[in-house]
Design a protein around this motif. Sequence first.
Motif, mmCIF file in Angstrom:
data_model
loop_
_atom_site.group_PDB
_atom_site.id
_atom_site.type_symbol
_atom_site.label_atom_id
_atom_site.label_comp_id
_atom_site.label_asym_id
_atom_site.label_seq_id
_atom_site.Cartn_x
_atom_site.Cartn_y
_atom_site.Cartn_z
ATOM 1 N N LYS A 118 -56.080 3.685 58.963
ATOM 2 C CA LYS A 118 -56.669 4.371 57.898
ATOM 3 C C LYS A 118 -55.880 4.650 56.709
ATOM 4 N N GLU A 119 -56.101 4.233 55.584
ATOM 5 C CA GLU A 119 -55.404 4.375 54.387
ATOM 6 C C GLU A 119 -55.737 5.668 54.062
ATOM 7 N N ASN A 120 -54.560 6.315 53.384
ATOM 8 C CA ASN A 120 -54.647 7.748 53.123
ATOM 9 C C ASN A 120 -55.055 8.920 53.966
ATOM 10 N N GLN A 121 -54.848 8.534 55.235
ATOM 11 C CA GLN A 121 -55.142 9.485 56.263
ATOM 12 C C GLN A 121 -53.908 9.400 56.940
ATOM 13 N N SER A 122 -53.462 10.740 57.550
ATOM 14 C CA SER A 122 -52.525 11.090 58.354
ATOM 15 C C SER A 122 -52.510 12.070 59.344
ATOM 16 N N ILE A 123 -51.635 11.979 60.242
ATOM 17 C CA ILE A 123 -51.756 12.839 61.492
ATOM 18 C C ILE A 123 -50.711 14.085 61.549
ATOM 19 N N SER A 124 -50.899 15.097 61.875
ATOM 20 C CA SER A 124 -49.671 15.829 61.912
ATOM 21 C C SER A 124 -49.528 16.640 63.413
ATOM 22 N N THR A 125 -48.400 16.694 63.926
ATOM 23 C CA THR A 125 -48.195 17.348 65.140
ATOM 24 C C THR A 125 -47.347 18.751 64.911
ATOM 25 N N PHE A 126 -48.121 19.600 65.922
ATOM 26 C CA PHE A 126 -47.465 21.109 65.966
ATOM 27 C C PHE A 126 -46.995 21.411 67.054
ATOM 28 N N PRO A 127 -45.626 21.692 67.649
ATOM 29 C CA PRO A 127 -45.486 22.122 68.903
ATOM 30 C C PRO A 127 -46.087 23.403 69.695
ATOM 31 N N VAL A 128 -46.425 23.236 70.905
ATOM 32 C CA VAL A 128 -46.824 24.184 71.655
ATOM 33 C C VAL A 128 -45.974 24.250 73.032
ATOM 34 N N LEU A 137 -50.059 19.988 69.534
ATOM 35 C CA LEU A 137 -51.444 19.764 68.769
ATOM 36 C C LEU A 137 -51.527 18.859 67.671
ATOM 37 N N VAL A 138 -52.282 17.986 67.711
ATOM 38 C CA VAL A 138 -52.490 16.849 66.842
ATOM 39 C C VAL A 138 -53.360 17.014 66.114
ATOM 40 N N ILE A 139 -53.427 17.155 64.755
ATOM 41 C CA ILE A 139 -54.548 17.408 63.900
ATOM 42 C C ILE A 139 -54.745 16.317 62.501
ATOM 43 N N ILE A 140 -55.908 15.776 62.500
ATOM 44 C CA ILE A 140 -56.036 14.655 61.303
ATOM 45 C C ILE A 140 -56.268 15.451 60.215
ATOM 46 N N ASP A 141 -55.395 14.926 59.147
ATOM 47 C CA ASP A 141 -55.318 15.457 57.672
ATOM 48 C C ASP A 141 -55.373 16.995 57.572
ATOM 49 N N SER A 142 -54.198 17.360 58.298
ATOM 50 C CA SER A 142 -53.832 18.775 58.157
ATOM 51 C C SER A 142 -53.117 19.259 56.941
ATOM 52 N N LEU A 143 -52.753 18.127 56.265
ATOM 53 C CA LEU A 143 -52.111 18.439 54.872
ATOM 54 C C LEU A 143 -53.270 18.779 53.778
ATOM 55 N N THR A 144 -54.468 18.602 54.210
ATOM 56 C CA THR A 144 -55.475 18.899 53.273
ATOM 57 C C THR A 144 -56.480 19.786 53.972
ATOM 58 N N LEU A 145 -56.090 20.839 54.504
ATOM 59 C CA LEU A 145 -57.184 21.774 55.124
ATOM 60 C C LEU A 145 -58.066 22.427 54.242
ATOM 61 N N PRO A 146 -59.252 22.499 54.578
ATOM 62 C CA PRO A 146 -60.214 23.326 53.718
ATOM 63 C C PRO A 146 -59.797 24.765 53.850
ATOM 64 N N TYR A 147 -59.848 25.304 52.604
ATOM 65 C CA TYR A 147 -59.641 26.811 52.231
ATOM 66 C C TYR A 147 -60.537 27.609 53.184
ATOM 67 N N PRO A 148 -60.103 28.659 53.726
ATOM 68 C CA PRO A 148 -58.843 29.387 53.779
ATOM 69 C C PRO A 148 -57.958 29.037 54.945
ATOM 70 N N SER A 149 -58.250 27.819 55.799
ATOM 71 C CA SER A 149 -57.245 27.565 56.821
ATOM 72 C C SER A 149 -56.063 27.097 56.029
ATOM 73 N N SER A 150 -55.031 27.561 57.110
ATOM 74 C CA SER A 150 -53.732 27.206 56.829
ATOM 75 C C SER A 150 -52.911 26.871 58.022
ATOM 76 N N GLN A 151 -51.764 26.489 57.570
ATOM 77 C CA GLN A 151 -50.645 26.202 58.788
ATOM 78 C C GLN A 151 -50.341 27.668 59.781
ATOM 79 N N MET A 152 -50.604 28.601 59.040
ATOM 80 C CA MET A 152 -50.411 29.940 59.989
ATOM 81 C C MET A 152 -51.686 30.132 60.771
ATOM 82 N N ALA A 153 -52.760 29.760 60.500
ATOM 83 C CA ALA A 153 -53.861 29.809 61.179
ATOM 84 C C ALA A 153 -53.718 28.567 62.655
#
Length: 547
Positions: free
Chosen positions: A218-228, A238-254
């Motif tokens: 998948k071009e221009n698509q990434s995954i990010s892992t978050f430690p649990v 936790l593995v989230i697809i396209d976490s770098l472009t989360l819809p507002y107001p979602s955030s890394q904090m959420a």
Amino acid sequence: MKTMNDLFILEGMKESIVLAGHRGLTRNVQFVNISDTPDIIKFLNKDHLLLTTGYAFKDDTQKLCELIRQMHALNCSGIVIKINRFLKTLPAEVKLLADDLAFPIIDLHTDHSLGEVSRHILNYLNDHEAEQLYYALHVQKEFSDMMIKGYSLNALVEQLGHFLLRPTLLLNHRGEKIAQSHDFRKESMKIIEQEIIEIIKKDLDAAREGNTYAIPSKENQSISTFPVQTKRQDNSMLVIIDSLTLPYPSSQMAIEQAGNVVSFTIIKEQAIEENSRLLKNNFFADLIEMRIQSDEEIISRGNFYGLQEDLNNICIICTVDPKGENYETLQLYEKKVGELYHSIYDKLEDEIIDAQVNATLFTKEKYFVMIVQFPDITETEMKHITKFVETAQSHLQGDYSISFGVSNAVHSLRDIPTAYHEAVEAIMNGYDLNMFGFINFYRTRELEELLKIIPKKDLKALYENTLKSLAYPKTKEDQELVKTIQVYLDCQCEISETSRKLFIHRNTVKYRIEKTEALLNCSFRDPAYSLRIRVALIIGSILEESE
């Protein structure tokens, strides 16, 4: 742009109740006004939210209906009103109108002032970071409520995917899937799921700490892992697809807040698993200590924990070697001992899975016990078990050396206690030889080894009573007699074979045997006397060696 629905994460609005116009909660909010004057409409405009006590309309329902129509015409956001202050209840006519226009009317709890709520809403509308914080706290509260109500990990991950509007996976520390959002049930996503898991397994250490990867297909698509964090030494993810472009107001904090609740849920499940492990170890202790008398009960309880009756069994035990400065320091800290043993148990489980060995893991006192089962005892199977033990040892050893004892195979669950004691003896034999960090396979003790266990005075008494004057041969003739009976017995009492081995005539052999039988007052043809003399000759070599 925020909507009316977004405001319910705020302090003061959390306890509010929507009285009418539920369909209008998607209306945008940009400004807030506080007023109790009848002519407030002059100061309102598009996307304005009105906060009021309703004092101006307490005796005039029609005025309130007219205000609602005018605000609707201006495309205002809605009304937040303290119903209990003056109106007591929302008039039915007002409710019908608001429902018809999809114009939200919200009852504000009397514990909160209009000014306080206005401040919270304005801060939320104007402060990007504050909004993200509010949203993160909202996510945390939602997930905490779900955890308290006993929702499964799959439900939590599904809800996180819903909040983030992103496909979400939960993987364990080995990179294996525990839960997923509904997105991965689609056929098109199953291939991507496999691709994601393969990427993560290639770089587990980095993924467990949190990392970002590109998806090759998948071009221009990434995954990010978050430690649990869990009770294991290594993190789940936790593995989230396209976490770098989360819809507002979602955030890394959420995501972090949701991850904390997922962490607590996993820890709760691990605590339940530990209780089950305790019951499993109690069964194994009952089996080893012969407290289960019925074969049916052994088979039934064994099957419950994964042991099958119709297979061969080998017992493999391992333990931390009681050696070195690290071990001595470890004994001072009970908590560290517990953490180390939990870590070894988890790693052994991983080794069993990775090696694809059919094994059940138990603990008994200081030992980790694996009962390995297989259909046939073949050279290939034994090589597989040896490789498994060697690999496990290399992965487990670090600050502390680990030793393994391996039993012979037994063919019944009832014989597992024999296999266990053989494996323990294999470990103890290694320690008797001052070995550490070893792998020792049990072998059946020879007669000479067993005799060495007997006290020396008892051996000496048996030796002297059996061989009498030949126990300590002083003359050359006596020495020849002793040598002749030893070779004669080794040759199964065959005179010709004895004469050939001693290079003497057969009549000489017959003469010496007859003379010896007369001295010892026995017959070598008698199996009982023959065995006694054989044992006495072995004892003689043991006594000679010890001197």
